[in-house]
Design a protein around this motif. Structure first.
Motif, PDB file in Angstrom:
ATOM      1  N   ASN A   1     134.386  39.539  68.947  1.00 57.89           N
ATOM      2  CA  ASN A   1     133.941  38.794  67.776  1.00 57.89           C
ATOM      3  C   ASN A   1     134.361  37.341  67.906  1.00 57.89           C
ATOM      4  O   ASN A   1     135.427  37.032  68.425  1.00 57.89           O
ATOM      5  N   GLY A   2     133.527  36.430  67.445  1.00 55.01           N
ATOM      6  CA  GLY A   2     133.744  35.003  67.650  1.00 55.01           C
ATOM      7  C   GLY A   2     135.090  34.502  67.195  1.00 55.01           C
ATOM      8  O   GLY A   2     135.582  33.491  67.721  1.00 55.01           O
ATOM      9  N   VAL A   3     135.748  35.149  66.243  1.00 49.43           N
ATOM     10  CA  VAL A   3     137.053  34.680  65.784  1.00 49.43           C
ATOM     11  C   VAL A   3     138.092  34.783  66.898  1.00 49.43           C
ATOM     12  O   VAL A   3     139.126  34.120  66.841  1.00 49.43           O
ATOM     13  N   ARG A   4     137.838  35.604  67.906  1.00 46.74           N
ATOM     14  CA  ARG A   4     138.802  35.751  69.002  1.00 46.74           C
ATOM     15  C   ARG A   4     138.814  34.528  69.918  1.00 46.74           C
ATOM     16  O   ARG A   4     139.662  34.419  70.796  1.00 46.74           O
ATOM     17  N   GLN A   5     137.859  33.637  69.750  1.00 52.07           N
ATOM     18  CA  GLN A   5     137.793  32.445  70.598  1.00 52.07           C
ATOM     19  C   GLN A   5     138.740  31.340  70.123  1.00 52.07           C
ATOM     20  O   GLN A   5     138.852  30.309  70.772  1.00 52.07           O
TER      21      GLN A   5
ATOM     22  N   GLU B   1     122.974  48.074  59.205  1.00 50.50           N
ATOM     23  CA  GLU B   1     122.403  46.763  59.489  1.00 50.50           C
ATOM     24  C   GLU B   1     123.541  45.761  59.625  1.00 50.50           C
ATOM     25  O   GLU B   1     124.463  45.751  58.809  1.00 50.50           O
ATOM     26  N   GLN B   2     123.467  44.920  60.649  1.00 52.77           N
ATOM     27  CA  GLN B   2     124.426  43.834  60.788  1.00 52.77           C
ATOM     28  C   GLN B   2     123.686  42.539  61.084  1.00 52.77           C
ATOM     29  O   GLN B   2     122.760  42.519  61.904  1.00 52.77           O
ATOM     30  N   ASP B   3     124.116  41.470  60.407  1.00 57.53           N
ATOM     31  CA  ASP B   3     123.561  40.136  60.641  1.00 57.53           C
ATOM     32  C   ASP B   3     124.673  39.225  61.145  1.00 57.53           C
ATOM     33  O   ASP B   3     125.783  39.215  60.586  1.00 57.53           O
ATOM     34  N   PHE B   4     124.342  38.461  62.203  1.00 56.00           N
ATOM     35  CA  PHE B   4     125.308  37.538  62.799  1.00 56.00           C
ATOM     36  C   PHE B   4     124.800  36.112  62.670  1.00 56.00           C
ATOM     37  O   PHE B   4     123.591  35.860  62.698  1.00 56.00           O
ATOM     38  N   GLU B   5     125.747  35.204  62.577  1.00 57.80           N
ATOM     39  CA  GLU B   5     125.427  33.785  62.625  1.00 57.80           C
ATOM     40  C   GLU B   5     125.857  33.262  63.990  1.00 57.80           C
ATOM     41  O   GLU B   5     127.053  33.286  64.323  1.00 57.80           O
ATOM     42  N   VAL B   6     124.880  32.823  64.789  1.00 57.00           N
ATOM     43  CA  VAL B   6     125.176  32.305  66.111  1.00 57.00           C
ATOM     44  C   VAL B   6     125.396  30.802  65.984  1.00 57.00           C
ATOM     45  O   VAL B   6     124.465  30.039  65.716  1.00 57.00           O
ATOM     46  N   LEU B   7     126.645  30.363  66.198  1.00 58.09           N
ATOM     47  CA  LEU B   7     126.976  28.955  66.028  1.00 58.09           C
ATOM     48  C   LEU B   7     126.676  28.144  67.279  1.00 58.09           C
ATOM     49  O   LEU B   7     126.099  27.070  67.224  1.00 58.09           O
TER      50      LEU B   7
ATOM     51  N   SER C   1     129.315  30.052  72.573  1.00 58.85           N
ATOM     52  CA  SER C   1     130.509  30.881  72.698  1.00 58.85           C
ATOM     53  C   SER C   1     130.988  31.497  71.381  1.00 58.85           C
ATOM     54  O   SER C   1     131.957  32.232  71.374  1.00 58.85           O
ATOM     55  N   VAL C   2     130.347  31.177  70.276  1.00 58.02           N
ATOM     56  CA  VAL C   2     130.825  31.651  68.981  1.00 58.02           C
ATOM     57  C   VAL C   2     129.689  32.300  68.202  1.00 58.02           C
ATOM     58  O   VAL C   2     128.655  31.674  67.966  1.00 58.02           O
ATOM     59  N   PHE C   3     129.868  33.556  67.845  1.00 55.80           N
ATOM     60  CA  PHE C   3     128.966  34.199  66.902  1.00 55.80           C
ATOM     61  C   PHE C   3     129.820  34.939  65.886  1.00 55.80           C
ATOM     62  O   PHE C   3     130.837  35.519  66.229  1.00 55.80           O
TER      63      PHE C   3
ATOM     64  N   ASP D   1     132.533  35.257  54.824  1.00 59.13           N
ATOM     65  CA  ASP D   1     132.168  33.850  54.618  1.00 59.13           C
ATOM     66  C   ASP D   1     133.425  32.985  54.642  1.00 59.13           C
ATOM     67  O   ASP D   1     134.556  33.474  54.707  1.00 59.13           O
ATOM     68  N   ASN D   2     133.170  31.657  54.569  1.00 58.10           N
ATOM     69  CA  ASN D   2     134.238  30.661  54.494  1.00 58.10           C
ATOM     70  C   ASN D   2     135.227  30.776  55.651  1.00 58.10           C
ATOM     71  O   ASN D   2     136.451  30.823  55.462  1.00 58.10           O
ATOM     72  N   TYR D   3     134.666  30.832  56.845  1.00 56.78           N
ATOM     73  CA  TYR D   3     135.516  30.893  58.043  1.00 56.78           C
ATOM     74  C   TYR D   3     136.253  29.565  58.232  1.00 56.78           C
ATOM     75  O   TYR D   3     135.714  28.485  57.987  1.00 56.78           O
ATOM     76  N   GLU D   4     137.492  29.650  58.677  1.00 55.90           N
ATOM     77  CA  GLU D   4     138.235  28.463  59.098  1.00 55.90           C
ATOM     78  C   GLU D   4     139.062  28.828  60.328  1.00 55.90           C
ATOM     79  O   GLU D   4     139.472  29.984  60.492  1.00 55.90           O
TER      80      GLU D   4
END
Length: 833
Positions: free
Chosen positions: A131-135, A325-331, A334-336, A367-370
């Motif tokens: 998961n993108g938070v691991r980056q 169902e899963q929806d991802f935001e591809v930033l 290297s980050v989704f 939401d509201n990732y930091e």
């Protein structure tokens, strides 16, 4: 917890705004269902695949006028939608005279070579990331979760049935599920808002629950714990996804090409990113697989959207549908980030379309990732008293601000409806029945007591004959800081009353400092486990089994008093110390002896053991999750390992104690989820007694003379057939979950599951201990499996009629022992997924 769920399901045996709803069945010209046919709205990316029986349901918030149905080898079918809602459609596909180049038709076996979908899948593997938070070094995000349970398949017959007489008002507002097209009635709703913090350098993560709102079953922790166990977290990029104690092969798995057919169906812009649409469905029936499709970005090869639907033929009980169902935001490359996760489960006693059941729906929004905000290590300290619900129940203003997804009109009405429903006496009666079946206790609110357990009311053994037991416990609430429990029992053959009384007191919540103690005077079958506990009110099924193999007459009179102190200095690490005083004597002296040599006795022999023991125990359960903060908590999961170290010191002279000795015991249990190969349970036990002790204080290799399968015991051993002062034991049991039976045509539809087990023990018994218990050898020979390891192996068939399991047990050696049983059959009953 599962018992409560199945009780609800047996007892029961809002509008989601949409513009277009269609449902029905796809068949061929002979009327046979067409499985995995493509069904989609014309000029759209919205579609589905028919299930194993050719049925489908499709819903959209957009107003569509044409439906397309396609399947390889058949002519494409185009249906004009004359109404916004069209159910019970029967669509017949005609055999195609020739293949149309401009139409992509997907079905049947797909080639693994020169398949563009497989090429894309390989690129997904090559760029597979966590998961993108691991980056990032640190991360945080808001998490909103909504869990709802609904009674589904509502029709006029159910509304008019006697069970709902007087409750007709609950059916005033009904709507259909956007996944299955069935009507439903909400009966439970829970909302949770959390803040999640993580530090990848420290490898720590903490979820702070800031708000909770519950209705339906109020704050029933059994229900909440079951729901938490039911909906564990998962990552679609993993090779296997675990649901309901089963491991399903992920369509993104590296083994997916051997499990699924893949086909490239479409490509389109989604959120200004060009994506490919890949359809997948299983190569074989009766395996734990999904069908569905996913959209993947053409440059990052990160999943943008995926849906997974468990195939109807999958070997899983009580669950008719699972839809995810899963929806991802591809930033960027290297980050989704996961944005929304939706899961619907349709629970039912059978998989027929018309069968009623329960929907379990979970929606999670992130939401509201930091990122890269450093926090002290103390932030990640785990709470040993999770879910103090009373402190996190929030008002409407809080939810208006923190709901990451608004409630629709009917979800808003659930709280009002269910609050009204709880005031209806008939509903209260139904709720009480469910509670009794699930917990085993009858609540008496005005006395703050629970009567039970109802499952212990009747029993039988050779010493007491028929036996009845009545018990009660204090119950002011689910998080009581103290609890007292007791029982009385009567045997109709020995004409004696027995009793037990115990109490637990939570002195400090933060450290989980608990004082417990009690007394029990009863008849018990000792030696049913190597690593025994000092539970004052504990009782084995072997002491009350109606049917036994051979003479089950090696029973013991026990008078046990205990005082114990325990504390949790670290999360899931318990330290316990205390003392016990017990007297032991044979309940049937003519058949079973506990006599030992006693120089101080006038006869030189004593028949009763008086013993005071000091006990110290260390218990570590990494990965264990609990719910509640009272003196008794509920486990949420069963996937954790258990390490136990127990030291016992017997001191002669204290309270008239007879023996000086020391005993050291260690056990390690670990469940292993082995992907598509099922689940392995393993246990290792080691023990050593230092000093001379009689038979009643030795370590008995646990036999099993009942007809019930009991993990940890040896089903072909009689009680007290092997006795040790030094032992090492291993138990291995593996459930393949039908992996092999599903490949046998005439067994496939029965959904049977294969279980294999092997167990062994080595033990020794010193000459001094043999000599001490020599008087007991008149009817209880003292043997230890010291010449060679004693072993047994078993082959089991599970899921017989969905509720039975039979084990065929074989004894490996020591067949020359008197009355040795070379073969036996045991079984068990229960509701499992």
């Amino acid at each position: 917890m599962k018992d409560i769920f199945f009780a609800i399901l047996g007892l029961l045996c809002f509008t989601v705004s949409a513009q277009t709803k269609v449902g029905g069945i796809v068949v061929d010209e002979l009327g046979e269902p067409v499985s995995f046919a493509n069904v989609f709205f014309k000029n759209s990316t919205e579609g589905t695949i028919t299930n194993d029986d050719g049925r489908f349901y499709l819903e959209s918030e957009t107003d569509y006028t044409t439906l397309i149905v396609s399947f390889i080898g058949y002519t494409e079918y185009e249906l004009e939608l004359t109404s916004k809602v069209m159910y019970d459609l029967t669509i017949t596909l005609g055999e195609a005279a020739e293949q149309l180049n401009e139409v992509v038709l997907i079905a049947g076996k797909q080639s693994k070579k020169n398949n563009p979908a497989i090429d894309i899948l390989r690129k997904i593997w090559a760029k597979k990331r966590q998961n993108g938070v691991r980056q990032f070094n640190q991360y945080a995000f808001d998490k909103y979760e909504k869990v709802e349970f609904d009674l589904n398949t509502i029709d006029s017959a159910l509304i008019k049935s006697k069970i709902f007489k007087g409750l007709e008002f609950v059916f005033q507002d009904l709507d259909t599920s956007r996944i299955t097209g069935k009507t439903y009635l909400p009966i439970f709703l829970n909302e949770t808002f959390s803040k999640v913090y993580g530090d990848n350098k420290l490898k720590e993560e903490k979820e702070d629950v800031l708000g909770n709102k519950n209705s339906g079953f109020e704050n029933n922790q059994a229900i909440i714990a079951f729901v938490k166990d039911l909906y564990q977290e998962y990552d679609v990029y993993d090779n296997y996804l675990k649901f309901f104690d089963k491991s399903f092969t992920s369509p993104l798995s590296r083994t997916g090409i051997d499990t699924y057919n893949y086909a490239l169906r479409d490509s389109a812009f989604i959120d200004n990113k060009w994506c490919y649409n890949i359809v997948y469905y299983p190569r074989r029936k009766n395996e734990l697989t999904f069908k569905g499709d996913f959209w993947v970005n053409d440059s990052t090869y990160a999943i943008k959207n995926i849906n997974l639907q468990v195939t109807k033929s999958a070997n899983i009980n009580w669950v008719k549908e699972i839809y995810i169902e899963q929806d991802f935001e591809v930033l960027n490359d290297s980050v989704f980030l996961l944005k929304r996760d939706y899961m619907l489960s349709d629970f039912s006693f059978n998989k027929k379309e018309e069968s009623r059941g329960l929907y379990g729906k979970r929606t999670t929004v992130y939401d509201n990732y930091e990122f890269n905000v450093v926090r002290p290590r103390e932030v990640y300290k785990k709470d040993r008293n999770p879910l103090d619900v009373n402190q996190i129940i929030k008002d409407d203003e809080f939810w208006e601000k923190n709901r990451l997804e608004s409630l629709n009109k009917d979800e808003k009405g659930i709280y009002t409806l269910l609050d009204t429903l709880k005031t209806v006496p008939k509903f209260k009666s139904y709720y009480n029945i469910v509670s009794i079946l699930g917990s085993g206790y009858v609540e008496v609110d005005k006395w703050n007591l629970d009567l039970g357990s109802v499952y212990d009311f009747f029993g039988y053994n050779s010493a007491e004959g028929p036996r009845v037991r009545i018990g009660a416990r204090t119950y002011f609430g689910q998080n009581d800081p103290w609890r007292i429990e007791g029982y009385t029992a009567y045997g109709f053959t020995d004409h004696k009353f027995k009793h037990g009384l115990a109490g637990k007191f939570l002195v400090d919540r933060n450290s989980r400092f608990i004082i417990s103690g009690g007394n029990r005077r009863d008849i018990e079958q000792l030696g049913v486990s190597l690593t025994a506990t000092n539970d004052v009110l504990g009782r084995s099924i072997a002491s009350s089994s109606l049917l036994t193999v051979g003479a089950n007459n090696r029973l013991t009179n026990i008078n046990l008093s205990a005082l114990n102190f325990e504390i949790e200095p670290l999360n899931n690490f318990k330290v316990s110390m205390g003392g016990t005083f017990r007297t032991l004597s044979s309940a049937l002296p003519n058949d079973f002896s506990l006599d030992y040599v006693d120089a101080e006795s006038p006869t030189g022999v004593s028949s009763e053991i008086r013993q005071f023991d000091f006990n110290a125990l260390l218990l570590y359960t990494p990965g264990k999750k609990t719910i509640g903060y009272g003196v008794e908590r509920r486990d949420v999961n069963d996937t954790y390992s258990t390490l136990l170290l127990n030291f016992t010191k017997g001191t002669k002279g204290v309270l008239g104690s007879d023996f000086d000795y020391s005993k050291l015991q260690f056990s390690y249990s670990q469940p292993w989820q082995l992907g598509g190969f099922g689940r392995l349970m393993s246990t290792v036990e080691l023990g050593k007694t230092f000093g001379e002790v009689p038979l009643g204080l030795l370590s008995v290799v646990p036999g099993n003379q009942t007809f019930f399968s009991n993990y940890g015991s040896f089903p072909n051993l009689d009680f007290y057939e092997f006795v040790t002062d030094t032992y090492a034991s291993v138990h291995l049991q593996h459930n393949f979950n039908g992996r092999f039976f599903s490949r046998i045509p005439f067994l496939r539809k029965m959904n049977l599951r294969e279980i294999v087990a092997i167990r062994g023990v080595w033990g020794d018994l010193s000459d001094a201990n043999k000599a001490l218990s020599a008087p007991a050898t008149i009817n209880t020979p003292l043997r230890a499996p010291s010449e060679k390891i004693y072993y047994e192996y078993s082959f089991g068939i599970g899921n017989i009629f969905k509720v039975f399991r039979l084990d065929f047990n074989f004894r490996g050696n020591y067949l020359d022992n008197p009355d040795a049983r070379p073969f036996g059959v045991t079984g068990t009953f229960g509701f499992v997924f």
